[in-house]
Design a protein around this motif. Sequence first.
Motif, PDB file in Angstrom:
ATOM      1  N   ALA A   1     -13.739   7.051  -5.821  1.00 60.73           N
ATOM      2  CA  ALA A   1     -13.946   5.608  -5.718  1.00 60.73           C
ATOM      3  C   ALA A   1     -13.642   5.108  -4.303  1.00 60.73           C
ATOM      4  O   ALA A   1     -14.312   4.213  -3.791  1.00 60.73           O
ATOM      5  N   ILE A   2     -12.605   5.697  -3.687  1.00 61.71           N
ATOM      6  CA  ILE A   2     -12.143   5.179  -2.396  1.00 61.71           C
ATOM      7  C   ILE A   2     -12.988   5.661  -1.217  1.00 61.71           C
ATOM      8  O   ILE A   2     -13.290   4.896  -0.305  1.00 61.71           O
TER       9      ILE A   2
ATOM     10  N   VAL B   1       0.841  -1.203   0.000  1.00 59.47           N
ATOM     11  CA  VAL B   1       0.000   0.000   0.000  1.00 59.47           C
ATOM     12  C   VAL B   1       0.879   1.257   0.000  1.00 59.47           C
ATOM     13  O   VAL B   1       0.615   2.212  -0.723  1.00 59.47           O
ATOM     14  N   GLN B   2       1.954   1.245   0.761  1.00 61.84           N
ATOM     15  CA  GLN B   2       2.859   2.401   0.819  1.00 61.84           C
ATOM     16  C   GLN B   2       3.392   2.762  -0.569  1.00 61.84           C
ATOM     17  O   GLN B   2       3.451   3.933  -0.934  1.00 61.84           O
ATOM     18  N   HIS B   3       3.763   1.753  -1.329  1.00 64.96           N
ATOM     19  CA  HIS B   3       4.391   2.006  -2.625  1.00 64.96           C
ATOM     20  C   HIS B   3       3.426   1.958  -3.797  1.00 64.96           C
ATOM     21  O   HIS B   3       3.847   1.997  -4.953  1.00 64.96           O
ATOM     22  N   GLY B   4       2.130   1.829  -3.508  1.00 66.27           N
ATOM     23  CA  GLY B   4       1.142   1.902  -4.580  1.00 66.27           C
ATOM     24  C   GLY B   4       0.902   0.603  -5.331  1.00 66.27           C
ATOM     25  O   GLY B   4       0.218   0.609  -6.360  1.00 66.27           O
TER      26      GLY B   4
ATOM     27  N   ARG C   1      -6.435  -2.842  10.890  1.00 63.25           N
ATOM     28  CA  ARG C   1      -6.694  -1.471  10.436  1.00 63.25           C
ATOM     29  C   ARG C   1      -6.828  -1.423   8.929  1.00 63.25           C
ATOM     30  O   ARG C   1      -6.186  -2.213   8.210  1.00 63.25           O
ATOM     31  N   LEU C   2      -7.628  -0.482   8.453  1.00 67.27           N
ATOM     32  CA  LEU C   2      -7.657  -0.189   7.023  1.00 67.27           C
ATOM     33  C   LEU C   2      -6.545   0.813   6.747  1.00 67.27           C
ATOM     34  O   LEU C   2      -6.428   1.821   7.447  1.00 67.27           O
ATOM     35  N   VAL C   3      -5.704   0.525   5.781  1.00 67.78           N
ATOM     36  CA  VAL C   3      -4.664   1.471   5.394  1.00 67.78           C
ATOM     37  C   VAL C   3      -4.865   1.841   3.923  1.00 67.78           C
ATOM     38  O   VAL C   3      -5.298   1.018   3.116  1.00 67.78           O
ATOM     39  N   VAL C   4      -4.579   3.101   3.610  1.00 65.89           N
ATOM     40  CA  VAL C   4      -4.834   3.612   2.260  1.00 65.89           C
ATOM     41  C   VAL C   4      -3.595   4.351   1.776  1.00 65.89           C
ATOM     42  O   VAL C   4      -2.969   5.089   2.537  1.00 65.89           O
ATOM     43  N   ASN C   5      -3.244   4.139   0.518  1.00 67.98           N
ATOM     44  CA  ASN C   5      -2.138   4.880  -0.093  1.00 67.98           C
ATOM     45  C   ASN C   5      -2.546   6.362  -0.202  1.00 67.98           C
ATOM     46  O   ASN C   5      -3.617   6.668  -0.711  1.00 67.98           O
ATOM     47  N   GLN C   6      -1.680   7.243   0.295  1.00 65.74           N
ATOM     48  CA  GLN C   6      -2.071   8.658   0.381  1.00 65.74           C
ATOM     49  C   GLN C   6      -2.282   9.305  -0.987  1.00 65.74           C
ATOM     50  O   GLN C   6      -3.189  10.114  -1.159  1.00 65.74           O
ATOM     51  N   ALA C   7      -1.470   8.934  -1.956  1.00 67.10           N
ATOM     52  CA  ALA C   7      -1.650   9.500  -3.307  1.00 67.10           C
ATOM     53  C   ALA C   7      -2.944   8.979  -3.926  1.00 67.10           C
ATOM     54  O   ALA C   7      -3.696   9.730  -4.549  1.00 67.10           O
ATOM     55  N   ALA C   8      -3.208   7.678  -3.717  1.00 66.25           N
ATOM     56  CA  ALA C   8      -4.444   7.087  -4.261  1.00 66.25           C
ATOM     57  C   ALA C   8      -5.673   7.751  -3.655  1.00 66.25           C
ATOM     58  O   ALA C   8      -6.668   7.992  -4.346  1.00 66.25           O
ATOM     59  N   LEU C   9      -5.578   8.078  -2.376  1.00 61.54           N
ATOM     60  CA  LEU C   9      -6.724   8.716  -1.715  1.00 61.54           C
ATOM     61  C   LEU C   9      -7.069  10.038  -2.402  1.00 61.54           C
ATOM     62  O   LEU C   9      -8.237  10.378  -2.564  1.00 61.54           O
ATOM     63  N   LYS C  10      -6.052  10.767  -2.827  1.00 58.85           N
ATOM     64  CA  LYS C  10      -6.302  12.037  -3.524  1.00 58.85           C
ATOM     65  C   LYS C  10      -6.775  11.794  -4.952  1.00 58.85           C
ATOM     66  O   LYS C  10      -7.774  12.343  -5.394  1.00 58.85           O
TER      67      LYS C  10
END
Length: 218
Positions: A203-204, A64-67, A189-198
């Motif tokens: 969708a997210i 997730v960190q690296h997309g 925990r749910l973790v989300v890639n920060q760039a993907a969130l933007k």
Amino acid sequence: MTAATNITLALSKGRIFEETLPLLKAAGIEVTEDPETSRKLILPTNRPDVRVVLVRATDVPTYVQHGGADLGVVGLDVLLEHGGQGLYQPLDLRIAKCRMSVAVRADFDYAAAVKQGSRIRVATKYVSVARDHFADKGVHVDLIKLYGSMELAPLTGLADAIVDLVSTGSTLKANHLLEVERIMDISSRLVVNQAALKLKREAIRPLIDAFAAAIPQE
Ligand code: ATP
Ligand code: MG
């Protein structure tokens, strides 16, 4: 008409996969193949824009960190060891619950060793959490990093104590070990890639909201 944004969710096989299924279902997502019988590492869902990738539990934060995945479900134990860099952590999903504890062989007097200020040899997969815990208590420890079967360490003389996950305590009991200290409660925990969130917010965000509404209460 805009093309659907593709979403990749990273899960590990076993309890996290099983306990995430009801949350996915609440979000309208059904995984259409069983990871226990399929050899596939990428599982399709009923939603053409959503897929699940199966990775080792310890690799979920890295993906997730690296997309490599947009979102993931990971135990707090694994997340704390990873450090959580680059990860948005919007939800405690309250699944895969257990606790992280110190356990010793029944004939090792942990309280006395702590009181006397002895150096304690501690074997664990969770060196970062263990280091912080014993530093907070002012207990001197030699940490021994293991990758599994921690229960064996005190039985063979490799260590005096272990830091491990406990749920029912039956594994400790079967190995004649005693839980002497609870370090923290663990859940996933749910973790989300920060760039993907933007970039994929539309969708997210609804997925996060649907998971939030479906989190088990107690
Ligand atoms: P593997 O067992 O394949 O080596 P793992 O131990 O990392 O990998 P799991 O056993 O599926 O994978 O554990 C995944 C997560 O589930 C852990 O990170 C933890 O958060 C949680 N977990 C582990 N053990 C327990 C337990 N006994 N009870 C409840 N949850 C647990
Ligand atoms: Mg395991």
